[in-house]
Design a protein around this motif. Structure first.
Motif, short mmCIF file in Angstrom:
data_model
loop_
_atom_site.label_atom_id
_atom_site.label_comp_id
_atom_site.label_asym_id
_atom_site.label_seq_id
_atom_site.Cartn_x
_atom_site.Cartn_y
_atom_site.Cartn_z
N ALA A 192 30.82 -16.70 -11.05
CA ALA A 192 29.71 -15.80 -10.76
C ALA A 192 28.43 -16.27 -11.44
O ALA A 192 28.44 -16.78 -12.56
N LEU A 193 27.31 -16.12 -10.72
CA LEU A 193 26.00 -16.46 -11.27
C LEU A 193 25.45 -15.28 -12.05
O LEU A 193 25.61 -14.12 -11.65
N SER A 194 24.77 -15.57 -13.15
CA SER A 194 24.16 -14.51 -13.94
C SER A 194 22.81 -14.13 -13.34
O SER A 194 22.00 -15.00 -12.98
N ALA A 195 22.57 -12.85 -13.24
CA ALA A 195 21.29 -12.38 -12.70
C ALA A 195 20.11 -12.86 -13.53
O ALA A 195 18.99 -12.97 -13.03
N ALA A 196 20.36 -13.17 -14.81
CA ALA A 196 19.29 -13.66 -15.68
C ALA A 196 18.74 -15.00 -15.21
O ALA A 196 17.62 -15.37 -15.55
N ASP A 197 19.53 -15.75 -14.44
CA ASP A 197 19.11 -17.07 -13.96
C ASP A 197 18.49 -17.01 -12.57
O ASP A 197 18.17 -18.05 -11.99
N ILE A 198 18.34 -15.82 -12.03
CA ILE A 198 17.86 -15.66 -10.66
C ILE A 198 16.60 -14.81 -10.65
O ILE A 198 16.52 -13.80 -11.35
N GLU A 199 15.63 -15.22 -9.87
CA GLU A 199 14.41 -14.43 -9.70
C GLU A 199 14.66 -13.46 -8.54
O GLU A 199 14.64 -13.84 -7.39
N PHE A 251 29.49 -16.38 -2.84
CA PHE A 251 29.30 -16.43 -4.28
C PHE A 251 29.05 -15.01 -4.76
O PHE A 251 28.94 -14.06 -3.97
N ILE A 252 28.98 -14.82 -6.08
CA ILE A 252 28.84 -13.50 -6.68
C ILE A 252 27.73 -13.55 -7.72
O ILE A 252 27.56 -14.54 -8.42
N ILE A 253 26.96 -12.48 -7.81
CA ILE A 253 25.95 -12.30 -8.85
C ILE A 253 26.41 -11.18 -9.78
O ILE A 253 26.79 -10.10 -9.31
N ASP A 299 35.42 -25.87 -11.97
CA ASP A 299 34.82 -26.81 -11.04
C ASP A 299 33.66 -27.53 -11.71
O ASP A 299 32.83 -26.94 -12.38
N GLU A 300 33.56 -28.84 -11.49
CA GLU A 300 32.54 -29.63 -12.18
C GLU A 300 31.14 -29.28 -11.72
O GLU A 300 30.17 -29.64 -12.39
N LYS A 301 30.99 -28.57 -10.62
CA LYS A 301 29.65 -28.23 -10.14
C LYS A 301 29.27 -26.78 -10.46
O LYS A 301 28.30 -26.27 -9.93
N GLU A 302 30.04 -26.09 -11.31
CA GLU A 302 29.66 -24.72 -11.60
C GLU A 302 28.77 -24.68 -12.83
O GLU A 302 28.70 -25.62 -13.60
N GLY A 303 28.14 -23.53 -12.98
CA GLY A 303 27.33 -23.35 -14.20
C GLY A 303 25.87 -23.60 -13.96
O GLY A 303 25.41 -23.85 -12.87
N THR A 304 25.10 -23.53 -15.05
CA THR A 304 23.67 -23.75 -14.98
C THR A 304 23.28 -24.82 -15.98
O THR A 304 24.06 -25.18 -16.86
N GLN A 305 22.08 -25.32 -15.82
CA GLN A 305 21.66 -26.37 -16.74
C GLN A 305 21.28 -25.80 -18.09
O GLN A 305 20.98 -24.65 -18.22
#
Length: 505
Positions: free
Chosen positions: A275-282, A408-410, A499-505
């Motif tokens: 899941a993506l964190s809402a803090a990383d999304i505008e 995906f999920i937020i 997964d190697e492509k998950e996460g944020t920088q």
């Protein structure tokens, strides 16, 4: 952003990178790609890219009148491997470049290469028109546009296969559903356009033909050929230098997983998407309250016979909510209506004799009822933007393409705590992009890629109810969830693999 965007052009002599400093053709100043659909009740239009090239030498500007019809591909560089760097750079011990800057030290190879570490965002053909103007710092600015290859499907409107038998009365696009799709793909391929792939979608038993005066586009034919209870929305999907037309199944369920460390995730293309964190999304804190749908109506076809000649009219197949929705939402009927060429009723007295009829099954009706419930009781942000300075395209390439992201999920949004009348989350759950605007700009000497996306809620699979005993050996304080989130979890992962492509920088 840890990548740059690269444009490739093909004037008939193979792919050439436009903004490769070694080629000294032009610099990619900016671009915008508008793609997909604004809502679930509309099929996507071909994507359109507008872009600006900064030409210091005038070489490309001088050829501007001959650029129309040129093939173009837009890619962003993925995380490079050692083998992707140029031999002239020496061995790794010779490099004095920080590891997180290696992506700036190379240019992707040909987009036709199956081993290219780059992701294709768009492929199409340069349109006519545009403008050229002097740049303030010397050279020229070329402002052009390109349309995706799906546009060919929209332009193809020629007569379909015919049959000389009197019963057809001059009709065309006669034949089985599979033969129709094969012929459409043949015609598209002959024009350099992508072919349509069913991805497991079942075709009806028979389809109605068209009168001699009716010449729909192949894109409309594709939509009507495949319309059904899985609610396919047809998008162009890119892979290297190639693309295909593929269905996004809006009504298919998605299983929500819980990882061993207490995070929600889904599977997409065999890979785990945490899941993506809402803090990383505008995203807007305002939520869209969707207009409730109470039924899905398929306008299918009925065949009749008059003096041995066939005629066709519409017949409605209605799939309702099966009493899943609150009564106040069903007080006024609101339908999602889709047109189909599927033959549902045969009243020809044996004259048709060209295949069986089709209808929707009890399972289809149950699935649509569950989808209606999910659609009406879920909310999505009014606006959401993914920014490469927060979410790295190398790790999450599916967010930065002119095609659907898939599920995906937020989480961790202000709205995550909202609970619906069914006890399930009103906000949290599987979603997908169905359209948007991709933009690329240079800001303060750094490239920035954004995707202002249109989202659609997907239906979570709800066949299993987990208990506290099913949860991983974590304390409830370690579960970064709201209680309502537990109602949609279907699978407890037993592996901690990421997964190697998950996460944020």
């Amino acid at each position: 952003m840890m990548q740059q965007c690269f444009m490739f052009i093909d004037t008939g002599n193979g792919w050439t990178p436009v903004n490769d400093s070694a080629k000294n053709i032009a610099a990619l100043d900016s671009f915008t790609i508008r793609w997909g659909s604004d809502s679930i009740d509309e099929q996507p239009e071909p994507a359109v890219m507008t872009f600006t090239l900064r030409d210091k030498t005038g070489r490309l500007a001088g050829q501007a009148l001959t650029l129309a019809g040129m093939k173009v591909i837009m890619q962003f560089s993925d995380q490079p491997r050692w083998q992707d760097l140029q031999p002239s750079m020496g061995g790794w011990e010779d490099l004095r470049i920080p590891i997180d800057s290696l992506h700036r030290a190379y240019s992707p190879g040909s987009p036709e290469s199956t081993d290219s570490p780059a992701s294709t965002m768009f492929a199409g053909t340069v349109s006519t028109g545009g403008s050229i103007e002097p740049a303030s710092d010397g050279g020229w600015l070329l402002k052009l546009s390109a349309t995706s290859r799906m546009a060919v499907w929209k332009r193809l409107q020629s007569q379909g296969p015919t049959d000389t038998a009197a019963k057809w009365d001059g009709a065309h696009w006669i034949g089985t559903p599979s033969a129709r799709l094969k012929e459409m793909n043949r015609r598209a391929s002959a024009q350099g356009a992508p072919e349509a792939q069913l991805d497991g979608l079942a075709l009806p038993s028979s389809v109605a033909p068209y009168t001699p005066s009716d010449h729909p586009s192949q894109l409309d034919l594709l939509h009507r050929l495949t319309a059904g209870p899985r609610l396919p929305q047809w998008h162009e999907v890119y892979d290297g230098a190639a693309s295909t037309l593929r269905p996004l199944f809006l009504a298919d369920p998605v299983s929500v997983h819980l990882s061993t460390d207490g995070r929600l995730n889904v599977l997409a293309d065999g890979a785990t998407r945490h899941a993506l964190s809402a803090a990383d999304i505008e995203a807007s804190t305002d939520l869209s309250i969707t207009e409730p749908l109470t039924q899905v109506v398929i306008n299918a076809k009925r065949v009749k016979s008059d003096n041995g000649k066939l005629s066709f009219d519409d017949v409605e197949i209605t799939m309702g909510d099966q009493n899943r929705l609150p009564p106040q939402l069903t007080a006024m009927q609101k339908s999602l209506t889709i047109d189909s060429d599927m033959l549902a009723v045969d009243e020809s007295g044996g004259v048709w004799n060209s295949g069986g009829t089709s209808n929707v099954s009890d399972t289809d009706r149950a699935n649509i009822a569950q989808w209606l419930e999910s659609h009406d009781l879920r909310m999505v942000p009014e606006t959401v933007t993914f920014n490469s300075t927060r979410l790295d395209p190398a790790r999450l390439p599916w967010l930065y393409k002119a095609s659907p992201s898939g599920p995906f999920i937020i989480v961790k949004a202000k709205a995550s705590a909202l609970t619906g009348s069914d006890g399930r989350p009103s906000f949290t759950g599987p979603i997908t992009t169905i359209g948007g605007t991709l933009s690329y700009r240079w800001r303060n000497g750094k490239p920035t890629l954004t995707q202002e996306a249109t989202l659609a809620a997907l239906r979570p699979l709800l066949t299993k109810q987990i208990t506290w005993a099913d949860l991983p050996t974590l304390s409830w304080q370690q579960l970064d969830l709201h209680i309502c989130d537990l109602s949609m979890i279907q699978i407890i992962d037993t592996s901690s693999a990421i997964d190697e492509k998950e996460g944020t920088q």
